[in-house]
Design a protein around this motif. Sequence first.
Motif, PDB file in Angstrom:
ATOM      1  N   THR B  42       0.827  -1.198   0.000  1.00  0.00           N
ATOM      2  CA  THR B  42       0.000   0.000   0.000  1.00  0.00           C
ATOM      3  C   THR B  42       0.863   1.250   0.000  1.00  0.00           C
ATOM      4  N   GLN B  84      -7.587   0.553  -0.484  1.00  0.00           N
ATOM      5  CA  GLN B  84      -7.861  -0.703   0.203  1.00  0.00           C
ATOM      6  C   GLN B  84      -9.145  -0.590   1.033  1.00  0.00           C
ATOM      7  N   ASP B 152      -5.482  -1.375  -4.991  1.00  0.00           N
ATOM      8  CA  ASP B 152      -5.047  -2.057  -3.780  1.00  0.00           C
ATOM      9  C   ASP B 152      -6.059  -3.147  -3.425  1.00  0.00           C
TER      10      ASP B 152
HETATM   11 MG    MG Z   1      -2.219  -2.696   2.142  1.00  0.00          MG
END
Ligand code: MG
Lengths: 228, 272, 272, 224, 224
Positions: B42, B84, B152
Amino acid sequence: RVAMAANVSYVSKALVTTFHTLYPEITVQVILGSSGKLTAQIKHGAPFDLFMSADMKYPQRLYDEGLAVEKPMVYAKGRLVFFSLRKRDFSRGISFLKDNNINTIAIANPQIAPYGRATKEALIHAKLYKKLQKKFVYAESVSQSVAYAISVADIGIIATAAMYAPQMKPYKNTSHFAEVDTALYSPIEQGIVILKNAKAKQEAKVFYDFMLSKEAKEILKKYGYEVK
Amino acid sequence: MIQIDIQKKLHGSQGKMDLIVNQSVNRGEFVVLMGESGAGKTTLLRVLAGLEEAKGSIFVGNTEWQNNHKRVSPQQRNIGFVFQDYALFDNMSVEENLFFVNNDKALLNELLVMTELVALRRRNVQGLSGGQKQRVALCRAIMQKPKLLLMDEPFSALDSKMRKRLRTQLKDFHQRFDMTTVMVSHDASEMYALADRVWRMEQGKIIQEGTAHEVLSSQDEKAHYVEVLKLHNAKATVCIAGELLEVEVNNKISVGEEIKVVLQPCLYSNNK
Amino acid sequence: MIQIDIQKKLHGSQGKMDLIVNQSVNRGEFVVLMGESGAGKTTLLRVLAGLEEAKGSIFVGNTEWQNNHKRVSPQQRNIGFVFQDYALFDNMSVEENLFFVNNDKALLNELLVMTELVALRRRNVQGLSGGQKQRVALCRAIMQKPKLLLMDEPFSALDSKMRKRLRTQLKDFHQRFDMTTVMVSHDASEMYALADRVWRMEQGKIIQEGTAHEVLSSQDEKAHYVEVLKLHNAKATVCIAGELLEVEVNNKISVGEEIKVVLQPCLYSNNK
Amino acid sequence: MDFVPFWISFKLAALTTFILFLFALPLAWWLSQTASRTKPFVEALTALPIVLPPSVLGFYLLMALSSHSFLGKFIEDIFGVKLIFSFEGLVVASCFYSLPFMVQPLQSGLEGLNKHMLEASYLAGKSKFQTLFQIALPNIKPSLITALIVTFAHTVGEFGVVLMVGGSIPGETKVASVAIYEMVETMEYGQAHIYAAVMVALSFFVLLAVYIFNHKQKMKMGML
Amino acid sequence: MDFVPFWISFKLAALTTFILFLFALPLAWWLSQTASRTKPFVEALTALPIVLPPSVLGFYLLMALSSHSFLGKFIEDIFGVKLIFSFEGLVVASCFYSLPFMVQPLQSGLEGLNKHMLEASYLAGKSKFQTLFQIALPNIKPSLITALIVTFAHTVGEFGVVLMVGGSIPGETKVASVAIYEMVETMEYGQAHIYAAVMVALSFFVLLAVYIFNHKQKMKMGML
Ligand SMILES: [Mg+2]
Ligand SMILES: Nc1ncnc2c1ncn2[C@@H]1O[C@H](COP(=O)(O)OP(=O)(O)OP(=O)(O)O)[C@@H](O)[C@H]1O
Ligand SMILES: Nc1ncnc2c1ncn2[C@@H]1O[C@H](COP(=O)(O)OP(=O)(O)OP(=O)(O)O)[C@@H](O)[C@H]1O
Ligand SMILES: [Mg+2]
């Protein structure tokens, strides 16, 4: 405890000091406020012993409602002065207010303040009230009109006593202020009463008597009040 | 071409850790970034997007997106980003979320149909299910027709059917809009289906790169030790990567034991 | 035993939809709830936990958790819940999150070791990566040693290695604490490895239930049509559920085409 | 019954709220986004106008804004607006006094926002300005409403500063709060009660309308 | 220089903030959690104390709390506390007046909380009370600080209500704001400037300390 109208406060220090030299055993607490506010408070049980108002209306009202011991007595009469931050020629009397270079005139609010009422009376007598109405700014109390006068207004019509405050020293000459002709208004009668629910009746009576005494009158006179 | 050469200090799961990435991505390439949880995937995407500071430089073609002194703002990078945690605009409906990015109605409709969100288009996004939110996030990123698409784990909350379908369609869009893409994924079949190249990240470094084949076949996971789930008539049921298989076994084996299995697939037909 | 008989109106992806569930779960059972995105899985868990209103009744043993008139508060249900969006206490560190639920230090340490979070125990949870957060959420739910454990896709953000490990350990805890468990998952191997029973949900209803085997083998997904990823010496590389396999093919096949593959696994050895 | 003071009050409050919103918003935004070391100082400064008694603050403002002062003169020369004993002056004074009531709720709302949401907007190519208005503000509705309502209500109720700077000129600077104050002072209690009742009732309905509107909107969003 | 008024001001503000926090918190919590139809009414009511000019509100409080009134008499009989012209009375009056400044930021903070976080706490067996103090409040720090600071600062600065209900009795109800007000009234401007400067400086440092502390804590949490 003495509840005192704000405009009396200029002399309060001098009065209390003198009172102290005469009666060192009695301590005096001064509580300042507008007459209206103090009256409302007294009605609701404020723990004051004496009430020195800026006029007769409020103490009379208290007496009528049975909150005062005796009829209010006049301890002094207040007078009005013109005041200007800039030097001016006051020789023409009240009519100088018509000058074009005077745009704002600070007066105490005639609805609230006794001095305001007197001011209005004077101006009506001089047949200027209607004409000048647009130029007025209304102060909540005399002291606020002083604040206006020394900051923003061209002219302030204020209590004579205010001229004796230390702040006003630099302006205490005739190019800055002049008395308003007492013929135009009746000087403001200021009343004092002893309150019914006074805790210290004895001491209150002493102070009350003092206020009506020669010594007190001397002081009041020095501060521009009219005394009998 | 994107040239990445960045360093950043992170708090890893084993104490301090440096994110050090020195890679390049070709124009139009589809890179899948895999690696254990907390490896820095990330963070790498965020640095690419200009959302996080890092030392070093990023070049895109001839323009410098960042060096040690200045960074081009995220606004100027034209990046599509699937967060995410989705990061949808909570005050908006599904279609408002997409229109906020781009006013292309045809594309919007196409994306909503593709992600089966048509009936939900006027619903406020706060009331959606997890998977629905994730699909909105995906649509929003594509909606922008970005030069660079960063995703993500965009399919993590979806069921396998939906996943497979979207995977194919994502590939289409990738080609149609010529979007250079970096996607974080933990799913092997996604890598095979989508990746031109796979980067494997560990402790902040890309420790391996290559085709899905190369990267995945070298992994220990490849060892087919599987648990026996059921025994029935000398046949053991095992599960390999989600597929249920039956294997002939001898009698010494019991349920719960691990056995080694080799797969021998054979072709039956090449037409449905 | 838990007896569920509830109804609730929802806004599904095809307009209005009723969640109607009439099922029972045995004590100590491990149920995996699967189903497409937006089917109502999260809502069902939330109703079970008393977090959402629904008509109907829920009985746990002889105590009534809800009927049409009253609901037992979530506090009194002793439920461990892994939220789909984790819902960690943002003001706390990892270990504070766990201690908030239960003061058992030994268990805390065990869980942190299991989830590889030991080095992060004093970190504020806001700074964690997605997968790290998810693991904290899992630990927090187990920390409570609940009678009923409800988990909403608790492994979705984890890499497959970690997933597999945690899966095994979750099973251990499940047995050790005798936790009746309902878990939402999209992953077939998770179902095989964990589920005593699988519920398949569609449009708010449980349309199928049985063992992982039964439910999964009946799915269309089972048809092994796979894409040819690579051709090399008359062998095609295909990917079946994440596993890379080579198949012999004739010459008529090209890359990208779909072919049907049957798997014939055979046992090599039963000891590592 | 004279409705002019109410009208002036309302106009003053609405204008103050509006202008203050424009000024406070960038400040609150900056405060919420910055990690600068000067932040605590600015925050403390921002809260200061409340700790001075209104009439004292009024007194200082009077000095600062009067035509004799540099600032007052400057504004008078440039904009031709007298800031003392005029409605414009009241607005300036009220803005000054109510600043913290606008900044603080906005700031705390903005600080609670999900940062990723703002980043998503930046990545969509939207400027900070667009992001603030289209994403940040709609997502801090409760704080926004608090800021607007507290500022509005406070300006309606304020009279210390207003009395000092405005001079209670009927039709120009005599707002409702000052009118009621004067009635109480002159012991016209009956009148005062009526005015106060009207003021409370009016305010109540304005507030109620805002809250009901907000409530309905929320319901709609959750349900549809 | 007489420091007693400052001390009374500080005591009053601290006590008011503390008491109000206890009362406003349940109210704000209820408002933030309920979907009740009465919510907008309660919200509007809560905001009302601000729209009345302080001295008018003070006047009504004076009537309500005086020994002549039912309420005042009741409290005097039961608790033996006189609420007029006493420090206790000031506290009651200030609480009343500052209520909205405490309720509103708290409420908007609580409304912005992630509901799942609270639910997670309930599921962990924690009562609403525990959840409020251990989860909700720590997670709305910016709003909490706004509420406390605005209430504190506002109580320090307020003098209309205080003057009316308290009666400016030295050592008992003469707070700093009233002292400064009186100095301005009696034109002791020099004194007034000094007192105002002290008050502003004191307040500034208190506020600054709070903000710096908060800033540091945030840094620590983000970094460690
Ligand atoms: Mg992540
Ligand atoms: N409070 C609500 N009122 C009405 N509809 C809702 C509510 N919450 C969610 N929904 C809708 O109900 C459906 C089921 O939602 P739910 O969150 O239970 O799905 P899910 O099965 O968990 O999906 P996913 O796998 O995507 O998380 C969705 O279409 C969702 O938009
Ligand atoms: N701002 C930050 N400062 C320092 N460390 C950070 C910061 N943000 C995240 N970290 C830590 O850096 C590591 C990498 O985080 P990152 O979010 O990039 O992981 P990830 O690879 O995306 O993991 P996941 O698969 O779990 O999402 C983690 O250990 C995380 O706790
Ligand atoms: Mg869900």
